[in-house]
Write an enzyme that holds these catalytic residues in place. Sequence first.
Site, mmCIF file in Angstrom:
data_model
loop_
_atom_site.group_PDB
_atom_site.id
_atom_site.type_symbol
_atom_site.label_atom_id
_atom_site.label_comp_id
_atom_site.label_asym_id
_atom_site.label_seq_id
_atom_site.Cartn_x
_atom_site.Cartn_y
_atom_site.Cartn_z
ATOM 1 C CG HIS A 1 -1.753 1.149 1.396
ATOM 2 N ND1 HIS A 1 -1.446 2.360 1.908
ATOM 3 C CD2 HIS A 1 -3.101 1.393 0.780
ATOM 4 C CE1 HIS A 1 -2.551 3.344 2.182
ATOM 5 N NE2 HIS A 1 -3.374 2.687 1.231
ATOM 6 C CD GLU B 1 -7.900 -3.417 7.794
ATOM 7 O OE1 GLU B 1 -8.142 -2.700 6.878
ATOM 8 O OE2 GLU B 1 -9.031 -3.827 8.583
ATOM 9 C CG HIS C 1 -3.746 1.860 6.219
ATOM 10 N ND1 HIS C 1 -4.432 1.382 4.700
ATOM 11 C CD2 HIS C 1 -5.014 1.534 6.911
ATOM 12 C CE1 HIS C 1 -5.349 0.932 4.906
ATOM 13 N NE2 HIS C 1 -5.911 1.030 6.183
ATOM 14 C CD GLU D 1 -8.624 0.945 8.647
ATOM 15 O OE1 GLU D 1 -9.857 0.722 8.455
ATOM 16 O OE2 GLU D 1 -7.928 0.821 7.756
#
Length: 297
Positions: A229, A269, A271, A286
């Site tokens: 990401h 998660e 990021h 997250e």
Amino acid sequence: MPVTELKVADSNEGPYGVALRPGGSAPEVWTTLVHTGVVTRVAEGNEVERFDLDASGSRPSVIVTGPDDAVWFTRNGDNQIGRIDSSGVVSSYPVLSDGGSPYGLCIGPDDALWFTLMGADKIGRISLDGSVTEFAIGVAGGFPAHIAATPERPELWFTLNQANAIARMSLDGEVTTYPLPTGQAGPVGISVGPDAVWFVELLAGQVGRIDQDGVLTEFPLPDRSSKPHAVAATPDGGCWVTLWGSGSVARLDRDGSVVAEVDLGAESEPHGLAVAPDGGVWVALEIGVLAHIHAWE
């Protein structure tokens, strides 16, 4: 590779972008809470300070430390660029394009802030006094995502998520695009290193690099479903990458080989990320946590 975690938000608030700002004995760590319209600061002692933007739908996303010692961030949900100065005063500046959806953000070689407008196929510039200019990129539906600057050259690099390309733009708005060899790769994150520009392909499970001559190379990750990401280049020519789909971060050397992977938990998660001067890495998870991967040798 030691990792410490610091809870900075509830699990539904969504820590997203990370920026480091020089502090006392250690940098301040700033992160955006994309789901609640809040920005947090962690300083010495690991105390978490919250800055409420008074706009729960503002979706603060990418954040950087500006040349004015303030932190700047995109407000994807309400079409503004936000700023918090060194004394904690919050301000914001609207972009020019309705529905522009500002997202990516970087400091340009001209000491202005440059940002992507995903919904308008434009790149924007905001000076330190809040004046905004926008440049059409000439690619309809390109969906410009992250953006990075080359400090020693007057140019910017950004990913075109829906056009499946990497783009380079001069400061007067001239754009050159470089299509990716892999179709529907979904490029997102991008970062300028000492001898090349690194980027990630979310849908293809690959990391790529492109040099100043436009020569582009792709490196498949061991897990093609890991959903890379964000990427942060390192001074030695390599990079760190968040693997959103596999709940980890990976370290690549300058040749594109994965030399380390740090498991942060299957549901974490990860990021945004930022590399500290000492080589440590801060990652926004997250689940409401900032992970600190201590200096890597």
